[in-house]
Design a protein around this motif. Structure first.
Motif, PDB file in Angstrom:
ATOM      1  N   ASP A   1       1.678   1.835  -5.591  1.00 52.05           N
ATOM      2  CA  ASP A   1       1.084   2.834  -4.709  1.00 52.05           C
ATOM      3  C   ASP A   1       2.023   3.119  -3.540  1.00 52.05           C
ATOM      4  O   ASP A   1       1.859   2.594  -2.438  1.00 52.05           O
TER       5      ASP A   1
ATOM      6  N   LEU B   1       2.286   5.688  -1.785  1.00 48.46           N
ATOM      7  CA  LEU B   1       1.562   6.309  -0.680  1.00 48.46           C
ATOM      8  C   LEU B   1       1.101   5.240   0.313  1.00 48.46           C
ATOM      9  O   LEU B   1       1.175   5.432   1.530  1.00 48.46           O
TER      10      LEU B   1
ATOM     11  N   ASN C   1       3.504   4.200   2.897  1.00 58.72           N
ATOM     12  CA  ASN C   1       3.727   5.211   3.934  1.00 58.72           C
ATOM     13  C   ASN C   1       2.613   5.228   4.982  1.00 58.72           C
ATOM     14  O   ASN C   1       2.886   5.281   6.177  1.00 58.72           O
TER      15      ASN C   1
END
Length: 989
Positions: A302, A304, A307
């Motif tokens: 993952d 994302l 981030n």
């Protein structure tokens, strides 16, 4: 009908077509060629090269040259560029069976000659300091070739084994940087290419003038670059450029040694920009990098998540300038490691800090590229609530005519791993301490000098002087540094290792060699510290964690792990005489609360486990998941150590016999039997020195019984087996390795042959002279290739298991018949040992000559003779050679350098005992004089060996040894503790 062509099946080569098309071509001429299309009938080639290089591809990079050559090669013609001895070129064309010389336009001819003018230096050169000097604008032979290794120094600080920082740096300064264990300070790059071991923005910078980029550090082919070179030295790298616009740029990259109160890991890049013109210039430097993520698992699952759990952050001074840029993570566990980057700008007497930053890669690059980003004239100074850890800092200087500005960049990490009270205030304090210290002029230079001096002191343990100057430089400079580096890093980090493989227990082998260097520096206590850390990974029952970063993993799955520990302890005590080390208390793995026991009891437990409990029906240790060769996974239903311990305790509770072995049909490792015999025999000596007569007597019986079992069950007429099978009740397969095992994949060979069975049978004193001679014949016949000794002959392991080397690799690669150089150096150590003791002088000479032949194939600087085919790295050993092509293949970190050091110590005749130094050399037949110095930390021995040409050894009784001018009886040189130099002469007649 469709035809499928595969790389290993295609026999037609462009070089062969070139030679066939131009029959007059000298057969000894080095050539390069490329097919013009997939009919494979016509080529473009270059002849007269110093060695094979991608010359055609280089020529085709020039639009004008490419257009000319490709036009000549139309309609099935072949074209050859011939380099003449004076550097001039001629071009020939072969079409319809006729060869003609072509008149080349003057401007094209000049461009071709320019492009090919420096071919012999495309791989750079090694200087007399062992440094690799490289032109940045030449092609790369392979992913490892232009790489340097850097490391910090935490000797004397807590947990040095796992917290010593390490970097990999390529010729453009790219690469990754780790602090403790597998923690990335600068991000690695998660893609399929070996070539980039770090995110491409790492350690890079731009120069901007008049709002326009005039220089980028990773683009040496830019039209503004006049020259660009890199010099990789021991533990530091210097990269220098000169621009056509009148700038000189010098980059110096190294890792700071640990300083009390400073961050755990700090890498330095000093950038010096000199104005060579007679005008003042305004130059802005923009520095970039990508911080590693703490959420390594999310890289796979993952991205994302990696981030959104972070935000950008800076630390400022009162004037608003940036002391450091740092990513700020949300989850509390991810705040245990805090990364930062600091830039200091020195211009004359002034010291300033940046006032521009960017924390968004996409914003920085825009619609441009990393080489030519859109938003470079002014960084946005915008804080982002999420994003990867990209950072850029910028600062501008007015650079007077002839003046130099210095940009000192510090990238680092502070951590709770060495400070239980770590928090954000501690982090800020450590960064502040760093800034305060290195704000002072001269401190960066002092730190670099400290790094260089340490490498020199470390390598001073043994300095060699033979008739081969290149070999001397390698042995004296680069080999020690690779061994030092691997002591803390081993196989867990290098240019192509992008994952998070942990330190393996068996990698204690690296300490076998590095301990000599440490002790010579007076760091014997540090060696003990490292030994204890490994010892603490051994369970009460005697098996070990296979690998560990802070927490151990895979207990007792690999059956050889704990056995390597005994050799390390034996070497340490032989080196130092510190027999009391056996009584020192060490934590026991797997205990909660943590229990302790003496090192001696730990060794007793591991010997009992491997010799009396975890054994098979022939009395040899079980293979478990695998032994030293990870690709030898032959028991699909194996169990780990914890499970085995539980089942064994249930078994003896039922039987009432605590002396019986574990009952199973699992396979037995013959290599483990050899390792076990080494461990037992070494402990016989240590228990005797300790005064434990009762245990010594037990061990002597154990050694004798094990030897008998090895001879009875593992010797198979012409070789020692590698594994004994117990699960095939029909008797179809009873062993692996040696004649008649029914597992050969080569119809010309009856059986399979494993190099390690040869090596360790000798190293464990399990093979007699007749067996050694028989095995050596098989090694020469079946395992010897032009590129080294193969690990194994072609073997069909798929008949007995489904997760082995033959299921993972093409033949000739890695453990499936590759030249596994770590194993070859074990073999050479065995050959030198046997060459000193066998009665037959002829056999001894064969063993020694083959050992030196293999050493020469492993020595990495030899790759410079044919760099674009051999590849590898010219300063550091890689792990494998492909046995069909000779290409050196990574990883770059391996046990090769460690065992090369040990094998050369044996060859030059250095053996430590508690009574003195045994001097028993076997030097090359062609050499008449070899000299070397040995620094014990208490005295220096200057040893000179002289002999006529030919094979000579001490066992033949034709040697005289004198110490300080006085002849001694035998070859045991006394241990001196006077801190003086002593001269030892070994004279063969």
């Amino acid at each position: 009908m469709l035809e499928k062509l595969v790389a290993r099946g295609v026999k037609t080569t462009p070089e062969a077509v070139l030679r066939n098309s131009f029959k007059s071509l000298n057969e000894n001429s080095k050539v390069d060629a490329m097919f013009t299309d997939t009919t494979f009938k016509s080529v473009i080639g270059v002849s007269g090269l110093p060695f094979k290089v991608p010359a055609v591809l280089q020529l085709l990079k020039s639009r004008d040259v490419s257009e000319y050559l490709l036009t000549q090669a139309e309609n099935g013609a072949s074209v050859m560029v011939e380099i003449e001895s004076n550097g001039s070129v001629s071009v020939y064309k072969s079409a319809n069976g006729e060869i003609q010389k072509i008149e080349v336009p003057a401007e094209i001819k000049q461009k071709i000659e320019t492009l090919l003018s420096n071919v012999s230096n495309w791989a750079g050169h090694l200087n007399d300091k062992g440094e690799h000097v490289i032109d940045l604008r030449t092609p790369a032979p392979g992913p490892h070739f232009y790489v340097n290794l850097l490391m910090g120094n935490r000797i004397g600080f807590d947990h040095a084994l796992q917290t010593t920082p390490k970097s990999v740096v390529d010729r453009l300064g790219r690469g990754a940087f780790r602090s403790h264990a597998a923690t990335q300070v600068l991000a690695t790059r998660w893609d399929m290419r070996q070539e980039e071991g770090g995110f491409p923005a790492n350690r890079q910078f731009y120069l901007v003038e008049n709002y326009k980029k005039i220089f980028y550090s990773a683009d040496p082919n830019d039209c503004n670059i006049e020259s660009a070179t890199c010099t990789h030295s021991q533990n530091h790298t210097i990269i220098e450029y000169r621009t056509k616009c009148g700038l000189s740029i010098k980059r110096t990259i190294f890792i700071l040694p640990q300083i009390e109160g400073l961050p755990l890991a700090t890498e330095v890049q000093r950038i010096e920009v000199t104005n060579l013109t007679d005008k003042e210039r305004n130059i802005k430097l923009v520095y970039t990098g990508m911080f590693g993520t703490p959420a390594t698992h999310a890289i796979f699952e993952d991205v994302l998540y990696t981030n959104v759990i972070m935000q950008s952050s800076i630390m400022r001074k009162d004037d608003g300038s940036i002391i450091a840029i740092t990513p700020d993570y949300y989850p509390e566990p991810f705040r245990e490691d805090m990364r930062f980057h600091t830039m200091m700008v020195r211009n004359g007497d002034s010291l300033e800090f940046p006032k521009e930053f960017c924390a968004n890669y996409n914003e920085f690059v825009g619609n441009g590229t990393l080489e030519d980003p859109e938003n470079i004239s002014k960084l946005s100074n915008h804080f982002y609530r999420k994003g990867p850890g990209f950072f850029a800092l910028a600062s501008e200087v007015k650079l007077g005519a002839g003046k130099t500005a210095v940009f000192d960049n510090f990238t680092g990490l502070s951590s709770n791993k060495v400070n239980p009270s770590f928090n954000e205030e501690v982090f800020k304090k450590e960064v502040s301490n760093l800034v305060d210290k290195f704000s002072n002029a001269g401190e960066v230079e002092k730190a670099l000098e400290q790094v260089i001096k340490f490498a020199e002191r470390y390598s001073s343990f043994m300095q060699l002087k033979t008739e081969d100057e290149e070999f001397n430089t390698y042995f004296n400079k680069n080999l020690p540094f690779q061994v030092l580096y691997q002591t803390f890093v081993s196989r867990s980090f290098c240019q192509t290792q992008k994952g998070y493989r942990e330190i393996g227990f068996r990698e204690i082998q690296d300490l076998y060699a590095s301990m000599y260097y440490f002790v010579s520096m007076g760091e014997g206590d540090f060696v003990k510290q490292l030994l204890k850390e490994w010892c603490s990974m051994i369970f009460e029952f005697g098996y070990a964690y296979h690998n560990f970063f802070w927490v151990g993993k895979e207990p007792g799955k690999w059956s050889d792990d704990a056995l390597w520990f005994v050799q390390a302890v034996y070497r340490y005590i032989s080196l130092t005489g510190d027999i009391k080390f056996l009584d020192e208390e060490v934590e026991v793995a797997g205990t909660n609360p943590a229990a302790k026991r003496p090192v001696y009891e730990t060794i007793k437990a591991l010997i009992k486990y491997s010799a009396q409990i975890s054994i098979g029906k022939h009395g040899l240790p079980l293979l478990d998941n695998a032994d030293w060769n990870d690709c030898l996974k032959l028991d699909n239903d194996f169990i780990d150590g914890i499970t085995k311990e539980k089942l064994y305790k249930e078994q003896i509770a039922k039987s009432g016999n605590s002396d019986e072995p574990f009952e199973s049909d699992y396979s037995e490792s013959v290599m483990n039997a050899f390792l076990l015999k080494v461990a037992i025999d070494e402990m016989i000596q240590l228990s005797g020195e300790k005064g434990d007569a009762e245990y010594k007597a037990q061990l002597e019986k154990m050694s004798s019984k094990l030897f008998d079992n090895i001879q009875k069950h593992a010797w198979k007429e012409d070789f020692f087996a590698r594994v004994l099978f117990n699960r095939f009740k029909d008797g179809k397969f009873t062993y692996l390795g040696a004649k008649g095992d029914n597992l050969s994949a080569d119809p010309e060979i009856d059986g399979s042959y494993f190099l390690n069975s040869f090596s360790w049978s000798i190293l464990s004193d399990s093979a007699d002279e007749e067996q050694i001679a028989i095995m050596l014949d098989r090694v020469e016949k079946y395992l010897k290739t032009p590129y080294g000794l193969k690990l194994v002959t072609p073997t069909d392991l798929g008949r007995v298991a489904n997760d082995t080397a033959t299921g993972h690799y093409f033949p000739g690669d890695r453990e499936n018949g590759g030249v596994f150089k770590h194993a070859t150096m074990m073999a050479t150590a065995a050959m030198f040992k046997a060459a000193k003791t066998v009665k037959s002088k002829e056999l001894a000479a064969r063993l020694a000559n083959m050992a030196y032949w293999m050493v020469d194939l492993v020595a990495p600087f030899r790759t410079m003779s044919n760099p674009f085919e051999k590849a590898g790295n010219p300063r550091f050993c890689t792990q494998y050679n492909n046995s069909e092509t000779g290409e050196n293949i990574g990883p770059m970190l391996s046990g090769t350098s460690t065992w090369l050091t040990l094998t050369l110590m044996s060859a030059f005749g250095v053996e430590y005992t508690t009574q003195g130094l045994i001097i028993d050399p076997i030097i090359r037949e062609g050499e008449q004089t070899t000299s070397y110095s040995v620094n014990t930390g208490k005295a220096v021995y200057n040893i000179t060996i002289k002999k006529p040409k030919g094979f000579y050894r001490s066992a033949d009784g034709n040697v005289k040894i004198s110490v300080d001018g006085k002849e001694i009886e035998g070859n045991l040189v006394p241990l001196f503790n006077d801190n003086k130099e002593h001269n030892v002469e070994v004279l063969f007649s």
